[in-house]
Design a protein around this motif. Structure first.
Motif, PDB file in Angstrom:
ATOM      1  N   GLN A  70       0.821  -1.211   0.000  1.00 12.05           N
ATOM      2  CA  GLN A  70       0.000   0.000   0.000  1.00 12.05           C
ATOM      3  C   GLN A  70       0.859   1.266   0.000  1.00 12.05           C
ATOM      4  OE1 GLN A  70      -3.054  -0.112   2.976  1.00 12.05           O
ATOM      5  NE2 GLN A  70      -3.849   1.868   2.372  1.00 12.05           N
ATOM      6  N   PHE A  71       2.033   1.148   0.622  1.00 12.22           N
ATOM      7  CA  PHE A  71       2.898   2.333   0.741  1.00 12.22           C
ATOM      8  C   PHE A  71       4.291   2.005   0.204  1.00 12.22           C
ATOM      9  CE2 PHE A  71      -0.233   2.683   4.181  1.00 12.22           C
ATOM     10  CZ  PHE A  71      -0.810   3.901   3.846  1.00 12.22           C
ATOM     11  N   PRO A  72       4.469   2.097  -1.129  1.00 13.14           N
ATOM     12  CA  PRO A  72       5.806   1.843  -1.690  1.00 13.14           C
ATOM     13  C   PRO A  72       6.827   2.822  -1.131  1.00 13.14           C
ATOM     14  CG  PRO A  72       4.180   2.317  -3.426  1.00 13.14           C
ATOM     15  CD  PRO A  72       3.460   2.438  -2.131  1.00 13.14           C
ATOM     16  N   SER A  73       6.327   3.891  -0.528  1.00  9.79           N
ATOM     17  CA  SER A  73       7.200   4.903   0.071  1.00  9.79           C
ATOM     18  C   SER A  73       7.943   4.383   1.307  1.00  9.79           C
ATOM     19  CB  SER A  73       6.345   6.097   0.484  1.00  9.79           C
ATOM     20  OG  SER A  73       5.134   5.637   1.058  1.00  9.79           O
ATOM     21  N   ALA A 133       1.653  15.217   1.199  1.00  7.79           N
ATOM     22  CA  ALA A 133       1.406  15.646   2.578  1.00  7.79           C
ATOM     23  C   ALA A 133       0.416  14.683   3.236  1.00  7.79           C
ATOM     24  CB  ALA A 133       0.846  17.064   2.575  1.00  7.79           C
ATOM     25  N   GLY A 134       0.668  14.342   4.474  1.00  8.45           N
ATOM     26  CA  GLY A 134      -0.265  13.479   5.215  1.00  8.45           C
ATOM     27  C   GLY A 134       0.011  12.000   5.060  1.00  8.45           C
ATOM     28  N   GLU A 135       0.958  11.634   4.177  1.00  9.76           N
ATOM     29  CA  GLU A 135       1.210  10.195   3.982  1.00  9.76           C
ATOM     30  C   GLU A 135       1.716   9.541   5.269  1.00  9.76           C
ATOM     31  OE1 GLU A 135       4.080   9.030   1.020  1.00  9.76           O
ATOM     32  OE2 GLU A 135       3.127   7.078   0.791  1.00  9.76           O
ATOM     33  N   ALA A 136       2.562  10.272   6.008  1.00  8.83           N
ATOM     34  CA  ALA A 136       3.110   9.697   7.247  1.00  8.83           C
ATOM     35  C   ALA A 136       1.966   9.296   8.180  1.00  8.83           C
ATOM     36  CB  ALA A 136       4.029  10.707   7.930  1.00  8.83           C
ATOM     37  N   ARG A 137       0.939  10.130   8.237  1.00  9.92           N
ATOM     38  CA  ARG A 137      -0.209   9.859   9.106  1.00  9.92           C
ATOM     39  C   ARG A 137      -0.945   8.591   8.638  1.00  9.92           C
ATOM     40  NH1 ARG A 137      -3.630  13.440  12.765  1.00  9.92           N
ATOM     41  NH2 ARG A 137      -1.824  14.661  13.342  1.00  9.92           N
ATOM     42  N   GLN A 138      -1.069   8.432   7.319  1.00  9.29           N
ATOM     43  CA  GLN A 138      -1.717   7.217   6.803  1.00  9.29           C
ATOM     44  C   GLN A 138      -0.909   5.978   7.175  1.00  9.29           C
ATOM     45  OE1 GLN A 138      -2.044   8.029   2.543  1.00  9.29           O
ATOM     46  NE2 GLN A 138      -4.278   7.964   2.791  1.00  9.29           N
ATOM     47  N   VAL A 139       0.421   6.107   7.039  1.00  8.28           N
ATOM     48  CA  VAL A 139       1.290   4.965   7.373  1.00  8.28           C
ATOM     49  C   VAL A 139       1.130   4.630   8.858  1.00  8.28           C
ATOM     50  CG1 VAL A 139       3.706   4.212   7.549  1.00  8.28           C
ATOM     51  CG2 VAL A 139       2.929   5.425   5.511  1.00  8.28           C
ATOM     52  N   ILE A 140       1.052   5.675   9.689  1.00 10.82           N
ATOM     53  CA  ILE A 140       0.891   5.429  11.134  1.00 10.82           C
ATOM     54  C   ILE A 140      -0.420   4.675  11.388  1.00 10.82           C
ATOM     55  CG2 ILE A 140       0.440   6.535  13.367  1.00 10.82           C
ATOM     56  CD1 ILE A 140       2.311   8.836  12.411  1.00 10.82           C
ATOM     57  N   MET A 141      -1.494   5.105  10.733  1.00 11.69           N
ATOM     58  CA  MET A 141      -2.789   4.457  10.976  1.00 11.69           C
ATOM     59  C   MET A 141      -2.770   3.007  10.513  1.00 11.69           C
ATOM     60  SD  MET A 141      -5.587   7.473  10.524  1.00 11.69           S
ATOM     61  CE  MET A 141      -5.061   8.090   8.946  1.00 11.69           C
ATOM     62  N   ALA A 142      -2.133   2.764   9.369  1.00  8.45           N
ATOM     63  CA  ALA A 142      -2.018   1.375   8.901  1.00  8.45           C
ATOM     64  C   ALA A 142      -1.204   0.563   9.908  1.00  8.45           C
ATOM     65  CB  ALA A 142      -1.350   1.338   7.525  1.00  8.45           C
TER      66      ALA A 142
END
Ligand SMILES: Cc1cc2nc3c(=O)[nH]c(=O)nc-3n(C[C@H](O)[C@H](O)[C@H](O)COP(=O)(O)O)c2cc1C
Length: 455
Positions: free
Chosen positions: A318-321, A346-355
């Motif tokens: 989901q997060f190739p980053s 912007a905000g990707e870090a927050r999505q990664v945290i939630m996952a």
């Protein structure tokens, strides 16, 4: 070539000057615990207690006690370990069923008495003697899919044990299913194997995964299995000792207290029992011990590589980053997760945290950093926490998520399935797309040769 068995691995440790042979008689009551604690604190060698008092079976310890031993087990190095393990996970290999195996050179069906084995009483407040390094084999009672895991087993009689199977681990789920359906439930405890099998137990894979296939992939060669004598399970042919068990989920006893991987005792509570229906073992078997407690010890080393690989594998599609994941021993290899990303928006870090917070290992702290931070170096991570975080904007708390396994801050009296806690996400990346002060750079310092100063 993977190790065939524990003996081959011990030979490799000895060749690496990482094995201590102890001839002095050693007391399995508390003395073994002291020696192991000392060895862990010094990142010392594995040990064979050749003369444990009261048993003619040697006791092996500290085989999983350091990162370098884990790398030796996987026949890899720091640079290649993650790639090797991730490739192994993607290449399942079917096990081979054999008619005969070394682990059944001796079969004991009558007068079963566990006291012939050197089963330690590790710390003064433990509730009894514990098997801590046995691989528990069980099957899903409906689908028949085998699972291997490591669980603590307390000796409560010559042929009886009690155990902790947390309801969110597969052995616990298999047990709950058998109980609900009123089906018999069996297990086998496998003691002393090729080390990769022990690490395999810690991978976080879907519940329908046949763990023997996973072990084959990780070893690069199929696992050889034999059928047990009294239960419908298969076990590794080259294991040192196998205890075959029938579980009695109706009969409960007080199990514990026990010094756990968090560094704290879990109190005694009612748990199911098991009866040993057969013991099989190799000629001149070896037994295996392992001390748990405050990090870092063998529990954490056993978990770290498998948990990090599983976590990376979970996030990456989901997060190739996502570039790197660390799940450090200080957080018990569960409670604290650090993830490095190369931000795309912007905000990707927050999505990664939630996952990450939704993962079954139940982290309490998830920190996301930019990919120039070395996630394995907590000093570097703390630098990012210190200088990249605007606390009001970048830290958030989620309430009422399932509490981490055996978290001492959670009310002990609540049932394991009812324990809730909050979890923290920290975005320690630099703000995406906004300016940030230039990093202090000293071009050329890495290649600068200090010897030229003396010329
Ligand atoms: C040395 C050691 C002891 C463990 N003891 C237990 C235990 O007593 N009970 C338990 O539920 N999990 C225990 N675990 C954790 C499980 O073995 C581990 O989380 C495993 O991955 C479960 O996997 P699953 O959730 O895929 O079934 C232990 C792990 C290690 C390394």
């Amino acid at each position: 070539m993977p190790y065939k068995d524990l003996r081959e691995y011990l030979k490799a440790l000895e060749e690496h000057h990482d094995l201590l042979r102890v001839k002095k008689p050693i007391d399995t009551y508390l003395e073994v615990g002291k020696v192991l604690r000392k060895l862990y604190s010094q990142e010392g060698p594995a040990v064979i207690f050749e003369n444990p008092i009261g048993s003619d079976v040697p006791l092996v310890g500290a085989v999983y006690s350091t990162r370098s031993k884990a790398l030796l087990a996987f026949e890899s190095d720091e640079e290649h370990i993650m790639d090797k393990v991730l490739a192994g996970m993607k290449r399942p290999l079917a096990p081979v069923l054999k008619d005969k195996g070394e682990c059944q050179e001796n079969v004991i069906l009558d007068n079963i008495d566990l006291s012939r084995f050197p089963i330690p009483f590790y710390t003064p407040k433990d509730g009894g003697r514990y098997l801590t390094a046995a691989i528990t084999v069980s099957k899903d009672p409906e689908t028949g899919v085998p699972d291997i895991g490591i669980y603590r087993w307390q000796v409560i009689g010559p042929d009886r044990l009690s155990f902790l199977a947390q309801p969110f681990h597969r052995f616990g789920k298999n047990l709950a299913k058998a109980k609900k359906l009123g089906l018999p439930f069996e297990a086998a405890l496998v003691i002393g194997t090729d080390p990769v099998l022990a690490y395999t137990t810690q991978f976080k894979v879907p519940d329908n995964t046949n763990d023997w296939f996973l072990a084959g992939g990780l070893r690069g060669e199929p696992v050889e299995l034999v059928k047990c004598k009294t239960v419908d399970l298969e076990v590794p042919a080259t294991a040192e000792v196998v205890l075959e068990l029938k579980i009695n989920y109706e009969e409960e006893v007080m199990e514990g207290p026990f010094g756990e991987y968090t560094g704290y005792y879990t109190p005694a509570s009612l748990k199911p029992t098991a009866r040993v229906t057969a013991i099989t073992h190799r000629d001149n078997p070896l037994f295996l011990g392992l001390l748990t407690g405050k990090p870092v010890n063998e529990v954490h080393i056993l978990k770290q590589i498998p948990f990090e690989a599983s976590f990376y594998d979970f996030l990456k599609p989901q997060f190739p980053s996502v570039k790197k994941v660390a799940i450090p021993p200080c957080g018990g290899v569960s409670f604290y997760v650090v993830i490095a990303i190369q931000q795309r928006y912007a905000g990707e870090a927050r999505q990664v945290i939630m996952a990450a917070l939704s993962h079954t290992i139940r982290p309490k702290w998830v920190v996301v950093v930019d990919d120039d931070i070395n996630v394995q170096d907590l000093n570097d991570v703390n630098w990012a926490l210190s200088f990249h975080v605007r606390p009001k904007d970048d830290i958030f708390i989620i309430d009422n998520v399932p509490a981490g396994p055996l978290d001492p801050v959670v009310r002990e009296s609540a049932q394991l399935t009812k324990r809730l806690l909050s979890a923290v996400g920290i975005d320690a990346t630099r703000p995406f797309g906004e300016g940030f002060p230039a990093l202090v750079e000293v071009p050329g310092w890495e290649d600068y040769d200090l010897n030229q100063l003396n010329k």
